[in-house]
Design a protein around this motif. Structure first.
Motif, PDB file in Angstrom:
ATOM      1  N   GLY A 118       0.804  -1.209   0.000  1.00 25.97           N
ATOM      2  CA  GLY A 118       0.000   0.000   0.000  1.00 25.97           C
ATOM      3  C   GLY A 118       0.837   1.259   0.000  1.00 25.97           C
ATOM      4  N   THR A 119       0.230   2.357  -0.449  1.00 29.37           N
ATOM      5  CA  THR A 119       0.902   3.652  -0.521  1.00 29.37           C
ATOM      6  C   THR A 119      -0.015   4.735   0.045  1.00 29.37           C
ATOM      7  OG1 THR A 119       2.077   2.973  -2.545  1.00 29.37           O
ATOM      8  CG2 THR A 119       2.012   5.325  -2.041  1.00 29.37           C
ATOM      9  N   VAL A 120       0.562   5.617   0.834  1.00 28.63           N
ATOM     10  CA  VAL A 120      -0.154   6.784   1.353  1.00 28.63           C
ATOM     11  C   VAL A 120       0.505   8.028   0.762  1.00 28.63           C
ATOM     12  CG1 VAL A 120      -0.783   8.110   3.402  1.00 28.63           C
ATOM     13  CG2 VAL A 120      -0.783   5.607   3.491  1.00 28.63           C
ATOM     14  N   VAL A 121      -0.304   8.913   0.180  1.00 30.17           N
ATOM     15  CA  VAL A 121       0.216  10.129  -0.463  1.00 30.17           C
ATOM     16  C   VAL A 121      -0.488  11.350   0.130  1.00 30.17           C
ATOM     17  CG1 VAL A 121       0.631  11.348  -2.626  1.00 30.17           C
ATOM     18  CG2 VAL A 121       0.584   8.850  -2.607  1.00 30.17           C
ATOM     19  N   PHE A 122       0.294  12.344   0.516  1.00 33.48           N
ATOM     20  CA  PHE A 122      -0.249  13.609   1.002  1.00 33.48           C
ATOM     21  C   PHE A 122       0.221  14.725   0.082  1.00 33.48           C
ATOM     22  CE2 PHE A 122       0.279  17.562   3.404  1.00 33.48           C
ATOM     23  CZ  PHE A 122      -1.024  17.751   3.846  1.00 33.48           C
ATOM     24  N   ILE A 148      -5.054   6.908   0.045  1.00 26.43           N
ATOM     25  CA  ILE A 148      -4.703   5.586   0.577  1.00 26.43           C
ATOM     26  C   ILE A 148      -4.926   4.594  -0.548  1.00 26.43           C
ATOM     27  CG2 ILE A 148      -5.187   3.854   2.344  1.00 26.43           C
ATOM     28  CD1 ILE A 148      -6.245   6.090   4.111  1.00 26.43           C
ATOM     29  N   LEU A 149      -3.830   4.039  -1.071  1.00 26.28           N
ATOM     30  CA  LEU A 149      -3.871   3.304  -2.332  1.00 26.28           C
ATOM     31  C   LEU A 149      -3.240   1.921  -2.201  1.00 26.28           C
ATOM     32  CD1 LEU A 149      -2.512   6.238  -4.533  1.00 26.28           C
ATOM     33  CD2 LEU A 149      -4.918   5.627  -4.239  1.00 26.28           C
ATOM     34  N   PRO A 150      -4.019   0.838  -2.244  1.00 23.53           N
ATOM     35  CA  PRO A 150      -3.421  -0.493  -2.413  1.00 23.53           C
ATOM     36  C   PRO A 150      -2.603  -0.519  -3.698  1.00 23.53           C
ATOM     37  CG  PRO A 150      -5.724  -0.668  -1.776  1.00 23.53           C
ATOM     38  CD  PRO A 150      -5.483   0.782  -2.092  1.00 23.53           C
ATOM     39  N   THR A 151      -1.416  -1.099  -3.626  1.00 22.18           N
ATOM     40  CA  THR A 151      -0.436  -0.973  -4.712  1.00 22.18           C
ATOM     41  C   THR A 151       0.109  -2.332  -5.130  1.00 22.18           C
ATOM     42  OG1 THR A 151       0.228   1.188  -3.835  1.00 22.18           O
ATOM     43  CG2 THR A 151       1.734   0.136  -5.402  1.00 22.18           C
ATOM     44  N   VAL A 152       0.270  -2.508  -6.450  1.00 25.31           N
ATOM     45  CA  VAL A 152       0.926  -3.694  -7.004  1.00 25.31           C
ATOM     46  C   VAL A 152       2.066  -3.211  -7.892  1.00 25.31           C
ATOM     47  CG1 VAL A 152       0.694  -5.779  -8.397  1.00 25.31           C
ATOM     48  CG2 VAL A 152      -1.209  -5.026  -6.957  1.00 25.31           C
ATOM     49  N   ARG A 153       3.259  -3.775  -7.684  1.00 27.49           N
ATOM     50  CA  ARG A 153       4.446  -3.394  -8.456  1.00 27.49           C
ATOM     51  C   ARG A 153       4.976  -4.606  -9.202  1.00 27.49           C
ATOM     52  NH1 ARG A 153       7.631  -1.353  -4.461  1.00 27.49           N
ATOM     53  NH2 ARG A 153       6.535   0.645  -4.631  1.00 27.49           N
ATOM     54  N   PHE A 154       5.221  -4.448 -10.514  1.00 23.80           N
ATOM     55  CA  PHE A 154       5.704  -5.530 -11.360  1.00 23.80           C
ATOM     56  C   PHE A 154       7.154  -5.255 -11.759  1.00 23.80           C
ATOM     57  CE2 PHE A 154       1.144  -5.017 -12.044  1.00 23.80           C
ATOM     58  CZ  PHE A 154       0.691  -6.303 -11.775  1.00 23.80           C
ATOM     59  N   ILE A 168       0.882  -0.081 -10.341  1.00 25.81           N
ATOM     60  CA  ILE A 168      -0.466   0.457 -10.454  1.00 25.81           C
ATOM     61  C   ILE A 168      -1.101   0.445  -9.076  1.00 25.81           C
ATOM     62  CG2 ILE A 168      -1.456  -1.802 -11.031  1.00 25.81           C
ATOM     63  CD1 ILE A 168      -3.455  -0.290 -12.822  1.00 25.81           C
ATOM     64  N   ALA A 169      -1.895   1.481  -8.782  1.00 27.97           N
ATOM     65  CA  ALA A 169      -2.545   1.602  -7.473  1.00 27.97           C
ATOM     66  C   ALA A 169      -3.933   2.194  -7.672  1.00 27.97           C
ATOM     67  CB  ALA A 169      -1.718   2.488  -6.537  1.00 27.97           C
ATOM     68  N   LEU A 170      -4.861   1.743  -6.871  1.00 33.73           N
ATOM     69  CA  LEU A 170      -6.234   2.240  -6.933  1.00 33.73           C
ATOM     70  C   LEU A 170      -6.804   2.244  -5.530  1.00 33.73           C
ATOM     71  CD1 LEU A 170      -8.610   3.138  -8.775  1.00 33.73           C
ATOM     72  CD2 LEU A 170      -9.340   0.733  -8.791  1.00 33.73           C
ATOM     73  N   GLY A 171      -7.369   3.386  -5.122  1.00 33.49           N
ATOM     74  CA  GLY A 171      -7.882   3.452  -3.768  1.00 33.49           C
ATOM     75  C   GLY A 171      -8.699   4.693  -3.526  1.00 33.49           C
ATOM     76  N   LEU A 172      -8.666   5.171  -2.304  1.00 34.30           N
ATOM     77  CA  LEU A 172      -9.506   6.271  -1.851  1.00 34.30           C
ATOM     78  C   LEU A 172      -8.680   7.539  -1.689  1.00 34.30           C
ATOM     79  CD1 LEU A 172     -12.470   6.801  -0.859  1.00 34.30           C
ATOM     80  CD2 LEU A 172     -11.579   6.463   1.461  1.00 34.30           C
ATOM     81  N   ILE A 181     -12.856   7.760  -5.535  1.00 34.57           N
ATOM     82  CA  ILE A 181     -12.030   6.629  -5.940  1.00 34.57           C
ATOM     83  C   ILE A 181     -11.066   7.140  -7.003  1.00 34.57           C
ATOM     84  CG2 ILE A 181     -11.981   4.336  -6.969  1.00 34.57           C
ATOM     85  CD1 ILE A 181     -13.173   4.370  -4.221  1.00 34.57           C
ATOM     86  N   TRP A 182      -9.788   6.963  -6.760  1.00 38.14           N
ATOM     87  CA  TRP A 182      -8.779   7.487  -7.691  1.00 38.14           C
ATOM     88  C   TRP A 182      -7.611   6.515  -7.753  1.00 38.14           C
ATOM     89  CZ3 TRP A 182     -10.851  11.506 -10.091  1.00 38.14           C
ATOM     90  CH2 TRP A 182     -10.081  12.212 -11.024  1.00 38.14           C
ATOM     91  N   GLY A 183      -6.645   6.784  -8.603  1.00 36.87           N
ATOM     92  CA  GLY A 183      -5.544   5.858  -8.777  1.00 36.87           C
ATOM     93  C   GLY A 183      -4.214   6.535  -9.035  1.00 36.87           C
ATOM     94  N   ASP A 184      -3.221   5.710  -9.251  1.00 40.80           N
ATOM     95  CA  ASP A 184      -1.868   6.168  -9.544  1.00 40.80           C
ATOM     96  C   ASP A 184      -1.172   5.091 -10.346  1.00 40.80           C
ATOM     97  OD1 ASP A 184       0.407   8.204  -8.796  1.00 40.80           O
ATOM     98  OD2 ASP A 184       1.255   6.201  -8.507  1.00 40.80           O
ATOM     99  N   VAL A 185      -0.272   5.508 -11.228  1.00 44.12           N
ATOM    100  CA  VAL A 185       0.479   4.546 -12.025  1.00 44.12           C
ATOM    101  C   VAL A 185       1.904   5.047 -12.216  1.00 44.12           C
ATOM    102  CG1 VAL A 185      -0.272   5.611 -14.201  1.00 44.12           C
ATOM    103  CG2 VAL A 185       0.531   3.240 -14.200  1.00 44.12           C
ATOM    104  N   ALA A 186       2.859   4.146 -12.093  1.00 47.83           N
ATOM    105  CA  ALA A 186       4.250   4.421 -12.462  1.00 47.83           C
ATOM    106  C   ALA A 186       4.520   3.657 -13.751  1.00 47.83           C
ATOM    107  CB  ALA A 186       5.206   3.968 -11.360  1.00 47.83           C
ATOM    108  N   LEU A 187       4.630   4.387 -14.854  1.00 52.64           N
ATOM    109  CA  LEU A 187       4.854   3.735 -16.144  1.00 52.64           C
ATOM    110  C   LEU A 187       6.208   3.052 -16.196  1.00 52.64           C
ATOM    111  CD1 LEU A 187       3.392   6.512 -18.466  1.00 52.64           C
ATOM    112  CD2 LEU A 187       2.273   4.418 -17.649  1.00 52.64           C
ATOM    113  N   ILE A 188       7.215   3.730 -15.681  1.00 48.68           N
ATOM    114  CA  ILE A 188       8.555   3.153 -15.607  1.00 48.68           C
ATOM    115  C   ILE A 188       9.231   3.667 -14.342  1.00 48.68           C
ATOM    116  CG2 ILE A 188       9.493   5.000 -17.081  1.00 48.68           C
ATOM    117  CD1 ILE A 188      11.641   2.994 -17.987  1.00 48.68           C
ATOM    118  N   GLY A 189       9.848   2.762 -13.623  1.00 47.92           N
ATOM    119  CA  GLY A 189      10.574   3.115 -12.415  1.00 47.92           C
ATOM    120  C   GLY A 189      11.878   2.362 -12.342  1.00 47.92           C
TER     121      GLY A 189
END
Length: 223
Positions: A118-122, A148-154, A168-172, A181-189
């Motif tokens: 999970g990820t928390v962003v302020f 507050i975003l549950p996160t999966v990293r590949f 990719i992450a999707l949460g509140l 309901i919103w999300g976040d994505v890291a295309l390349i890291g």
């Protein structure tokens, strides 16, 4: 634009030099009466499940600007109100300043290619209404967001010291007025380091368009 070019150049450089950090090589020598045979064998280190902790900071993105730049900007389309204009004629608004997107994440990696957690962003932007004569702050017009975003990293490239990945992450998310309901994505890291490591990411969502930070990973205890 300069920051974006810097992140891309850094990722390319790390990808080029990662060959020196790849699998370990061992040599075995077999001697007979007439010949000596030398063979080289690539040894892939045994993977151990790991805990991954990260703190980072990100730039403004389209998503965060929606929440940190006056909600959805609806008030910009209201018709002027004479009474409000007269009431506020002796005050002024300061420029809006983007403070940043600050993230804290935890993931558990039980496979070379997969992490989940999970990820928390302020995020915050500041703006004040001040008295024109005294400069005293009268009204706080700042905006804040918390995700507050549950996160999966590949991990699509894995080495002990260098990893390339997408997430990719999707949460509140809440602006402390309503929740969405919103999300976040890291295309390349890219993460670089063993236990203590740094990372850079390019993506979109609540963590920002470009992110940079530090992390710490350690082996999970076997039961």
């Amino acid at each position: 634009m300069k920051n974006l070019r810097f992140f891309i150049a850094l990722l390319v450089a790390l990808f080029v030099v990662q060959g020196a950090m790849a699998q370990k090589k061992t040599k075995s020598v077999v001697e007979t009466d007439s010949t000596t045979v030398i063979t080289t064998v690539r040894v892939v280190p045994k993977f151990t499940p790991k805990h991954d902790l990260r703190v980072g900071v990100g730039t403004l993105s389209v998503s965060t600007s929606l929440f940190l730049d006056g909600g959805w900007g609806i008030e910009d389309y209201y018709y002027p109100d004479f009474r409000n204009d007269m009431a506020n004629c002796d005050t002024y608004r300061t420029p809006r300043f983007f403070v940043g997107n600050y993230s804290l994440s935890y993931t558990y990696q039980d496979r070379r290619w997969l992490q989940y957690g999970g990820t928390v962003v302020f995020g915050a932007s500041t703006c004040w209404r001040k008295d024109a004569a005294t400069g005293q702050k009268i009204e706080n017009l700042s905006y804040y967001s918390l995700s507050i975003l549950p996160t999966v990293r590949f991990n699509w490239f894995y080495r002990e010291k260098v990893q390339l990945y997408s997430s990719i992450a999707l949460g509140l998310i809440t602006d402390f007025d309503e929740a969405y309901i919103w999300g976040d994505v890291a295309l390349i890291g890219c993460s670089f380091g063993r236990k203590l490591f740094g990372f850079v990411e390019l993506g979109g969502g609540m963590a920002g368009s470009a992110r940079i930070g530090l992390g710490y990973r350690f082996n999970a205890e076997k039961k």
